[in-house]
Motif scaffolding. Structure first.
Motif, mmCIF file in Angstrom:
data_model
loop_
_atom_site.group_PDB
_atom_site.id
_atom_site.type_symbol
_atom_site.label_atom_id
_atom_site.label_comp_id
_atom_site.label_asym_id
_atom_site.label_seq_id
_atom_site.Cartn_x
_atom_site.Cartn_y
_atom_site.Cartn_z
ATOM 1 N N LYS A 265 -9.452 21.551 9.739
ATOM 2 C CA LYS A 265 -9.488 22.359 11.003
ATOM 3 C C LYS A 265 -8.937 22.742 12.055
ATOM 4 O O LYS A 265 -8.259 23.523 12.952
ATOM 5 N N ASN A 266 -10.410 22.217 13.398
ATOM 6 C CA ASN A 266 -11.091 22.469 14.479
ATOM 7 C C ASN A 266 -9.794 21.870 14.812
ATOM 8 O O ASN A 266 -9.618 21.803 15.820
ATOM 9 N N LEU A 267 -9.248 20.430 13.895
ATOM 10 C CA LEU A 267 -8.301 19.839 15.435
ATOM 11 C C LEU A 267 -7.154 20.758 14.860
ATOM 12 O O LEU A 267 -6.170 20.449 16.344
ATOM 13 N N ALA A 268 -6.326 21.010 13.656
ATOM 14 C CA ALA A 268 -5.747 21.922 14.374
ATOM 15 C C ALA A 268 -5.384 23.139 15.028
ATOM 16 O O ALA A 268 -4.485 22.888 15.582
ATOM 17 N N GLU A 269 -6.808 23.544 15.041
ATOM 18 C CA GLU A 269 -6.988 24.713 16.031
ATOM 19 C C GLU A 269 -7.315 24.480 17.798
ATOM 20 O O GLU A 269 -7.048 24.931 17.908
ATOM 21 N N ASN A 270 -7.605 22.974 17.481
ATOM 22 C CA ASN A 270 -7.471 22.505 19.233
ATOM 23 C C ASN A 270 -6.117 22.427 19.601
ATOM 24 O O ASN A 270 -6.053 22.060 21.196
#
Length: 349
Positions: A265-270
């Motif tokens: 999720k963090n990767l997609a959000e960043n």
């Protein structure tokens, strides 16, 4: 007499097979188990059972992958299997069989083509980071199809070109990159119409299966095997696709992740945040409607071990999206923005 012999032989074979099956089940069930308590991680569980955590970490993950979050976090109160010596040895042999990817010669990286094979080193921002890049479809499956200027265009060619450009950007910042689906003679192409071919192969020159499930499983198996080789490192998977919808539907770049993966999720959000900033800067009069969300039903999202994001670049059948996909400068911008989002994610880990 002949009938009795055949009947007897059949029963003997059945008996042997049953014994073998019971033996396999018994061996699997004979593994020691441990219940994770609050605050414990994989290393703590292995130490608690008197097992060297550094030697058996990967085997533990392989045994319990369906019961682990982000391939590194255990759940409190759940039961986990402790690997035996045989499991560890088998895993080590698998790891030894996997060589490095993208061999660099004095002339650079051949896979990027003659024009782009030399990769300038821009920084060491991604030092020790490992990326697995998968371009959608390929081989016998071209993916989504459309026509442009009277000529056919295919999803796999454009997803692959963006993937190559992304790989080059990541390498320029010090990352180790594995390109899982590859065409050894295409290279990065500065053309609008990319010629369709079917000679793509999977990592280590494996033939890509025609069957969809077999094709996806092949990619998952390759990524998961490589994942075990880089224990303890920051590892991320980026899958690139081009969507196919009605001609009138213009879409922005979308990012998907696993529902239970915080790192995914963090990767997609960043990366999503990076795209928002870029659109605000370069297209201030246009609202960016791309989103990031979980889609665990996607095979690659559900089955792969590294934290990952699944990217839909645009609608290959829509004229506005075709400009984003077909224009080589735009493909380069997409790759650069994705890489900047990846750098942001690595720095915030």
């Amino acid at each position: 007499m002949k009938f009795i012999s055949l009947f007897f032989l059949k029963n003997v074979i059945t008996f042997v097979l049953l014994c073998f099956s019971f033996s396999v089940v018994a061996q699997k069930d004979s593994l020691e188990t441990v219940i994770a308590e609050k605050g414990e991680g994989i290393y703590a569980l292995l130490r608690k059972k008197g097992v060297n955590p550094y030697e058996t970490f990967d085997a533990f993950v392989a045994l319990n992958i369906d019961n682990i979050r982000d391939s590194i976090h255990v759940y409190e109160g759940r039961t986990y299997k402790i690997p035996n010596v045989e499991a560890k040895v088998a895993l080590e042999e698998t790891k030894k069989a996997i060589p490095n990817v993208l061999p660099k010669t004095g002339k650079g990286y051949a896979i990027f083509g003659k024009k782009y094979r030399k990769v300038p080193i821009k920084s060491s921002k991604l030092k020790n980071a490992v990326f697995y890049l998968v371009a959608g479809h390929g081989g016998p499956d071209p993916g989504a199809m459309a026509t442009y200027a009277g000529k056919p265009i295919a999803e796999d060619e454009y997803a692959y070109d963006i993937t190559l450009r992304l790989a080059r950007e990541l390498i320029s910042h010090g990352a180790l990159v594995y390109i899982i689906i590859r065409d050894n003679n295409d290279g990065i192409r500065d053309k609008r119409i990319l010629k369709i071919d079917h000679d793509e192969v999977a990592y280590q020159n494996k033939v890509i299966p025609l069957n969809q499930v077999a094709r996806l499983k092949q990619r998952v198996d390759i990524v998961n095997e490589l994942y075990t080789k880089h224990k303890g490192q920051y590892q991320r998977l980026i899958v690139t696709h081009v969507d196919s919808r009605s001609k009138g539907q213009n879409i922005d770049v979308f990012f998907y992740h696993h529902e239970k993966s915080k790192s995914g999720k963090n990767l997609a959000e960043n990366i999503h945040k990076t795209f928002q900033k870029k659109y605000k800067k370069y297209q201030p009069n246009r609202t960016y409607s791309g989103t990031f969300e979980h889609r665990t039903e996607l095979y690659m999202v559900r089955k792969t071990w590294p934290a990952m994001t699944f990217i839909e670049i645009g609608n290959i059948r829509n004229k506005k999206d075709q400009k984003r996909i077909l224009e080589p400068d735009n493909r380069q911008a997409l790759a650069k923005w994705i890489s900047e989002g990846a750098i942001l994610d690595f720095q915030k880990r």
